[in-house]
Motif scaffolding. Structure first.
Motif, PDB file in Angstrom:
ATOM      1  N   GLU A 144       0.830  -1.208   0.000  1.00 35.96           N
ATOM      2  CA  GLU A 144       0.000   0.000   0.000  1.00 35.96           C
ATOM      3  C   GLU A 144       0.869   1.265   0.000  1.00 35.96           C
ATOM      4  N   LYS A 145       1.948   1.208   0.811  1.00 41.53           N
ATOM      5  CA  LYS A 145       2.848   2.371   0.888  1.00 41.53           C
ATOM      6  C   LYS A 145       3.668   2.526  -0.396  1.00 41.53           C
ATOM      7  N   ALA A 146       4.149   1.394  -0.931  1.00 45.23           N
ATOM      8  CA  ALA A 146       4.996   1.447  -2.128  1.00 45.23           C
ATOM      9  C   ALA A 146       4.191   1.881  -3.355  1.00 45.23           C
ATOM     10  N   LEU A 147       2.876   1.625  -3.308  1.00 51.77           N
ATOM     11  CA  LEU A 147       2.025   1.993  -4.444  1.00 51.77           C
ATOM     12  C   LEU A 147       2.000   3.523  -4.658  1.00 51.77           C
ATOM     13  N   ILE A 148       2.130   4.257  -3.576  1.00 49.33           N
ATOM     14  CA  ILE A 148       2.008   5.728  -3.692  1.00 49.33           C
ATOM     15  C   ILE A 148       3.104   6.310  -4.605  1.00 49.33           C
ATOM     16  N   PRO A 149       4.405   6.055  -4.314  1.00 47.26           N
ATOM     17  CA  PRO A 149       5.427   6.602  -5.222  1.00 47.26           C
ATOM     18  C   PRO A 149       5.422   5.939  -6.599  1.00 47.26           C
ATOM     19  N   LEU A 150       4.986   4.674  -6.666  1.00 49.35           N
ATOM     20  CA  LEU A 150       4.934   4.020  -7.984  1.00 49.35           C
ATOM     21  C   LEU A 150       3.860   4.659  -8.863  1.00 49.35           C
ATOM     22  N   GLU A 151       2.707   4.917  -8.268  1.00 50.59           N
ATOM     23  CA  GLU A 151       1.627   5.547  -9.050  1.00 50.59           C
ATOM     24  C   GLU A 151       2.001   6.971  -9.452  1.00 50.59           C
ATOM     25  N   LYS A 152       2.751   7.642  -8.559  1.00 49.43           N
ATOM     26  CA  LYS A 152       3.221   8.988  -8.892  1.00 49.43           C
ATOM     27  C   LYS A 152       4.048   8.944 -10.181  1.00 49.43           C
ATOM     28  N   MET A 153       4.927   7.924 -10.262  1.00 45.51           N
ATOM     29  CA  MET A 153       5.766   7.792 -11.455  1.00 45.51           C
ATOM     30  C   MET A 153       4.916   7.504 -12.691  1.00 45.51           C
ATOM     31  N   VAL A 154       3.988   6.568 -12.562  1.00 51.43           N
ATOM     32  CA  VAL A 154       3.164   6.196 -13.718  1.00 51.43           C
ATOM     33  C   VAL A 154       2.354   7.414 -14.182  1.00 51.43           C
ATOM     34  N   ASN A 155       1.809   8.167 -13.250  1.00 49.57           N
ATOM     35  CA  ASN A 155       1.028   9.355 -13.616  1.00 49.57           C
ATOM     36  C   ASN A 155       1.912  10.444 -14.201  1.00 49.57           C
ATOM     37  N   PHE A 156       3.109  10.595 -13.627  1.00 51.47           N
ATOM     38  CA  PHE A 156       4.041  11.594 -14.156  1.00 51.47           C
ATOM     39  C   PHE A 156       4.410  11.246 -15.603  1.00 51.47           C
ATOM     40  N   ALA A 157       4.624   9.935 -15.834  1.00 48.34           N
ATOM     41  CA  ALA A 157       5.003   9.479 -17.185  1.00 48.34           C
ATOM     42  C   ALA A 157       3.940   9.863 -18.206  1.00 48.34           C
ATOM     43  N   LYS A 158       2.673   9.832 -17.772  1.00 43.20           N
ATOM     44  CA  LYS A 158       1.581  10.161 -18.704  1.00 43.20           C
ATOM     45  C   LYS A 158       1.655  11.625 -19.114  1.00 43.20           C
ATOM     46  N   THR A 159       2.220  12.467 -18.258  1.00 45.44           N
ATOM     47  CA  THR A 159       2.176  13.911 -18.517  1.00 45.44           C
ATOM     48  C   THR A 159       3.368  14.415 -19.333  1.00 45.44           C
ATOM     49  N   ILE A 160       4.328  13.565 -19.598  1.00 48.26           N
ATOM     50  CA  ILE A 160       5.505  14.078 -20.313  1.00 48.26           C
ATOM     51  C   ILE A 160       5.711  13.401 -21.665  1.00 48.26           C
ATOM     52  N   GLN A 161       6.519  14.047 -22.457  1.00 49.55           N
ATOM     53  CA  GLN A 161       6.767  13.561 -23.816  1.00 49.55           C
ATOM     54  C   GLN A 161       7.899  12.548 -23.869  1.00 49.55           C
ATOM     55  N   SER A 162       8.677  12.422 -22.804  1.00 56.47           N
ATOM     56  CA  SER A 162       9.918  11.652 -22.893  1.00 56.47           C
ATOM     57  C   SER A 162       9.704  10.145 -22.920  1.00 56.47           C
ATOM     58  N   GLU A 163       8.430   9.701 -22.911  1.00 59.60           N
ATOM     59  CA  GLU A 163       8.173   8.282 -23.012  1.00 59.60           C
ATOM     60  C   GLU A 163       8.421   7.891 -24.462  1.00 59.60           C
ATOM     61  N   VAL A 164       9.460   7.133 -24.711  1.00 57.76           N
ATOM     62  CA  VAL A 164       9.868   6.942 -26.098  1.00 57.76           C
ATOM     63  C   VAL A 164       9.242   5.737 -26.782  1.00 57.76           C
ATOM     64  N   LYS A 165       8.732   4.789 -25.997  1.00 59.41           N
ATOM     65  CA  LYS A 165       8.343   3.516 -26.604  1.00 59.41           C
ATOM     66  C   LYS A 165       7.341   3.666 -27.738  1.00 59.41           C
TER      67      LYS A 165
END
Ligand code: 13P
Ligand code: SF4
Length: 351
Positions: free
Chosen positions: A327-348
């Motif tokens: 439950e605790k680890a999910l918080i920073p992991l979801e932050k990363m996944v959500n941050f990834a959605k907002t930026i262009q640097s996702e290259v795949k």
């Protein structure tokens, strides 16, 4: 200003490499695994560093091959009730934290990572406690417990963007565990970072002098380097980036010859993307019997076909993460996944 702070010595013997299979044995195992995936409503998700047989099987069966962030996202979105994660343990744990309702199996739970091993929660937590004014940012290559202690989790494909974002807000950072990646990010972003002193046993072995010699032999080649490599190796690079970013750069760069400083498992996908280009593995410490990793992660290599074919047998292949920790680890992991959605640097998606 970067301060070098602390480290934990790791004393892990390398696992013994799996037995090489004949082509008949390989196709027998592949057919068996295909049947099992269907029977169990399971999907195979493999990292770029696994062996080509594993990557091709993931592709042939409607699974996925990618970097650690993409693997996590694919698994969370896929409808299969069982995810087979071919990679190392932190990838299985991340999948379980993001998809607690799914069964997460791995060919072997002994496939670990020198960064994870070198960052035990007790020591890392003490380090964080000494600097309560700092945001804790950890690399995905860590245990669930270390992630649970963090404010942010990042993978190498998104690390620079996240740290840039934090530096803009004048946040002071604790970074762990990879010292080379930490130093690289610090130089790119100017962020104020205290670095844990972990290292990847594969990337740490790339050697500057030998790379200079390889460059001299191939003056028309571009050098592509993963930022887990030592600074002197990064300084010789024409391009520095995560696994997905390196694959994209292989395609975008005009050079027809590429010297690549990362795990050689990546060549499977690179060859698909740039079939006409010549790919050269960057030199590591020693050669043959004397090189330790030989540019291939010994833990990734444990994901052999014969081991994968037994993934549904026994009860020692399933990943469980303590619920409170997850439950605790999910918080920073979801932050990363959500941050990834907002930026262009996702290259795949552009590869
Ligand atoms: P990625 O996050 O790029 O998949 O890398 C993981 C890793 O283990 C690098 O050595
Ligand atoms: Fe860990 Fe290095 Fe292996 Fe990646 S290549 S899993 S960082 S030991």
């Amino acid at each position: 200003m970067t301060n070098i702070v602390t480290s934990v010595e790791i004393d892990a013997p390398f696992p013994r490499p799996p037995v090489e299979l004949t082509s008949e044995e390989k196709s027998k195992h592949k057919n068996a695994i295909k049947r099992l995936l269907e029977e169990h409503n399971a999907v195979l998700i493999a990292h770029y560093y696994t062996d080509p047989d594993i990557q091709s099987l993931a592709e042939e069966t409607g699974g996925f091959v990618g970097d650690s962030l993409e693997m996590a996202k694919f698994g969370a979105q896929h409808e299969a009730t069982t995810l087979i994660i071919a990679g190392v343990k932190f990838m299985g744990e991340t999948a379980k934290i993001l998809s607690p309702e799914k069964r997460i199996l791995m060919p072997t739970l002994e496939a670990t990572c020198s960064l994870d091993l070198g960052c035990p929660i007790e020591e890392f937590s003490k380090f964080c406690d000494q600097h309560p004014d700092r945001e804790v940012v950890v690399y995905a290559n860590t245990s669930a417990a270390v992630k649970a202690r963090a404010d942010w989790v990042v993978t190498s494909s998104i690390a620079v963007d996240v740290l840039e974002h934090l530096a803009e807000q004048d946040k002071k950072i604790i970074w762990g565990p990879d010292k080379h990646l930490g130093r690289y990010i610090q130089q790119k972003t100017g962020a104020d970072m205290l670095l844990w002193q972990g290292a990847c046993i594969v990337h740490d072995e790339f050697k500057t002098k030998a790379l200079e010699q390889t460059k001299a032999l191939h003056p028309d080649a571009a050098v592509l380097v993963h930022p887990e490599s030592p600074q002197s190796v990064v300084e010789l690079a024409d391009f520095v980036g995560s696994t997905s970013q390196i694959i994209k750069a292989a395609n975008d760069l005009p050079q027809q010859k590429l010297i690549v400083a990362t795990d050689k498992g990546i060549f499977y996908k690179m060859q698909q993307k740039v079939p006409g280009k010549e790919l050269i593995i960057a030199p590591t410490a020693g050669e043959g019997a004397t090189c330790r990793s030989c540019a291939h992660c010994p833990w990734m290599k444990m994901n052999a076909l014969q081991v994968l074919s037994e993934v549904f047998e026994g009860d020692d292949k399933e990943i469980f993460v303590d619920e409170a920790l997850a439950e605790k680890a999910l918080i920073p992991l979801e932050k990363m996944v959500n941050f990834a959605k907002t930026i262009q640097s996702e290259v795949k998606s552009n590869i």
